[in-house]
Design an enzyme around this catalytic site. Structure first.
Site, PDB file in Angstrom:
ATOM      1  N   ARG A 186       0.831  -1.205   0.000  1.00 50.14           N
ATOM      2  CA  ARG A 186       0.000   0.000   0.000  1.00 50.14           C
ATOM      3  C   ARG A 186       0.861   1.249   0.000  1.00 50.14           C
ATOM      4  NH1 ARG A 186      -4.427   0.687   4.254  1.00 50.14           N
ATOM      5  NH2 ARG A 186      -4.860   2.440   2.873  1.00 50.14           N
ATOM      6  N   LYS A 280       8.818   8.441  15.677  1.00 51.35           N
ATOM      7  CA  LYS A 280       9.400   7.436  14.778  1.00 51.35           C
ATOM      8  C   LYS A 280       9.552   7.974  13.369  1.00 51.35           C
ATOM      9  CE  LYS A 280       7.176   4.683  12.444  1.00 51.35           C
ATOM     10  NZ  LYS A 280       6.735   4.415  11.046  1.00 51.35           N
ATOM     11  N   ASP A 299       9.582   2.215  16.908  1.00 51.81           N
ATOM     12  CA  ASP A 299       8.141   2.200  17.084  1.00 51.81           C
ATOM     13  C   ASP A 299       7.740   0.838  17.630  1.00 51.81           C
ATOM     14  OD1 ASP A 299       8.356   0.502  14.952  1.00 51.81           O
ATOM     15  OD2 ASP A 299       7.069   1.630  13.605  1.00 51.81           O
ATOM     16  N   GLN A 348      21.882   0.471  13.289  1.00 51.73           N
ATOM     17  CA  GLN A 348      20.526  -0.016  13.505  1.00 51.73           C
ATOM     18  C   GLN A 348      19.873  -0.416  12.191  1.00 51.73           C
ATOM     19  OE1 GLN A 348      17.206   2.347  13.920  1.00 51.73           O
ATOM     20  NE2 GLN A 348      16.213   1.164  15.542  1.00 51.73           N
ATOM     21  N   PHE A 352      18.096  -3.881  11.699  1.00 45.34           N
ATOM     22  CA  PHE A 352      16.705  -3.925  11.262  1.00 45.34           C
ATOM     23  C   PHE A 352      16.544  -4.832  10.046  1.00 45.34           C
ATOM     24  CE2 PHE A 352      13.246  -2.370   8.586  1.00 45.34           C
ATOM     25  CZ  PHE A 352      12.182  -2.330   9.477  1.00 45.34           C
TER      26      PHE A 352
END
Length: 385
Positions: A186, A280, A299, A348, A352
């Site tokens: 989306r 975030k 988040d 990070q 992630f």
């Protein structure tokens, strides 16, 4: 660094264009005089002008980045940007201002680029190098991270070249407004709709590419048009933010660019004054477009799948089981910076990416940390716990 339900594998499917909304008389509050917005752009391949535009690409040329400095599959389809399309097995294409450019890996892994459309070849190359953060050595940075963190050293062996991009601030901001509580399919459709409002630059392997629309062009789009295009409640955030940027005395674009020269906390506070932008999203924009290399986006999703294992096991174990709050986000960010330094956001980013389902397949089934923890948890050991 945003909350996504799923990520595509490195081989992305071509996203179908979102339905184009019809022209509407609905207006919204704006600092410019109301006017009837122009009709949305035609769907893909419907314009003869578009079909007749034949691109004359230049030859492929080296970017002078090895695969360990830039891995395209680990950089483009992993949540930093939603405007670059996969146009070949190891090839991605996107626009940088008025420039339409492709990147691909050569057989030896080195990265090459091809300019499909540009008013200036030299300007296109300069924009590309700036976008890729060319002056930052990923190899040197990761060597320092690995020396400070055995877990990072382990993961870095499998995710070489996961690079942080330096995007245009307005593009980055609009993209991450679309990303709020959303999935990648989306988000991509919404970003494609916004992008289609810009100048058409060409077609590469069946994908139409447009320059990102100016702030003035975005101001002509109504909330109703965005809702009809599938933006949902995010429509009011986009129009509200565009409206707020237009009211900046120095201009919205210059205001955003000025945030590259101030401290991170001021950047976060400034961005959070815009509609729909929280901690975030502001951290993502800061990291991916405003040179705030130590910004740490956190988040609920990141806390659950990443920080709840990485941060509480390796950085701040006393936070294990805690609920996510703004104060806790600050403690996690401080812990990352303390561990990795001024490029903590880059560290990070790799951590992630390593948690994405599409990338976990690249890892050995049992890591060093899992072997240790499996003694306590048996066959249900999970990475990083």
């Amino acid at each position: 660094m945003h909350s996504l339900k799923s990520f595509p594998s490195p081989t992305m499917k071509r996203a179908r264009p979102s339905p184009q909304p019809a022209a509407t008389n609905t207006t919204r509050s704006s600092p410019i005089p109301p006017r009837t917005p122009p009709p949305p752009p035609p769907p893909r391949h419907s314009s003869r002008k578009h079909q007749n535009l034949v691109l004359q690409p230049s030859n492929w040329a080296p970017v002078n980045l090895t695969q360990s400095e830039l891995s395209l599959p680990l950089t483009f389809p992993t949540g930093q940007t939603f405007r670059w399309k996969q146009t070949g097995p190891l090839q991605y294409t996107g626009t940088l201002g008025p420039h339409l450019i492709s990147l691909k890996h050569h057989q030896n892994g080195d990265v090459y680029y091809q300019i499909h459309h540009s008013p200036s070849q030299s300007a296109a190359k300069s924009a590309l190098l700036n976008f890729l953060n060319i002056n930052i050595s990923l190899t040197e940075m990761w060597h320092e991270f690995a020396a400070a963190d055995l877990r990072f050293a382990e993961l870095a062996q499998h995710f070489k070249g996961a690079r942080v991009l330096r995007q245009d601030p307005l593009e980055c901001l609009i993209q991450f407004l679309c990303s709020s509580n959303n999935n990648i399919s989306r988000i991509t459709k919404m970003v494609d709709f916004v992008s289609s409002l810009g100048d058409y630059l060409g077609n590469v392997e069946g994908f139409e590419f447009h320059a990102f629309p100016s702030l003035e062009r975005l101001a002509l789009v109504t909330e109703q048009q965005l809702r009809e295009a599938g933006f949902g409640y995010r429509a009011r955030y986009v129009t509200g933010t565009v409206n707020a940027l237009q009211l900046k005395p120095e201009g919205g674009v210059k205001w955003l660019e000025s945030l590259r020269k101030v401290q991170l906390q001021m950047v976060i506070d400034s961005l959070c004054t815009l509609p729909g932008i929280g901690l975030k999203v502001a951290s993502c924009i800061a990291l991916f477009s405003l040179d705030q290399h130590h910004a740490i986006p956190v988040d609920t999703h990141v806390w659950r799948v990443q920080c709840s294992t990485i941060a509480t096991t390796h950085l701040v174990p006393e936070l294990a089981g805690a609920s996510l709050t703004p104060k806790l986000c600050g403690r996690v960010a401080d812990a990352f910076v303390s561990k990795y330094g001024k490029y903590a956001g880059w560290a990070q980013t790799l951590l992630f990416i390593a948690e994405l389902p599409s990338q976990k397949a690249l890892l050995p089934s049992v890591s060093v940390n899992e072997k240790k923890s499996s003694k306590k948890r048996g066959s249900k050991a999970q990475r990083g716990n």
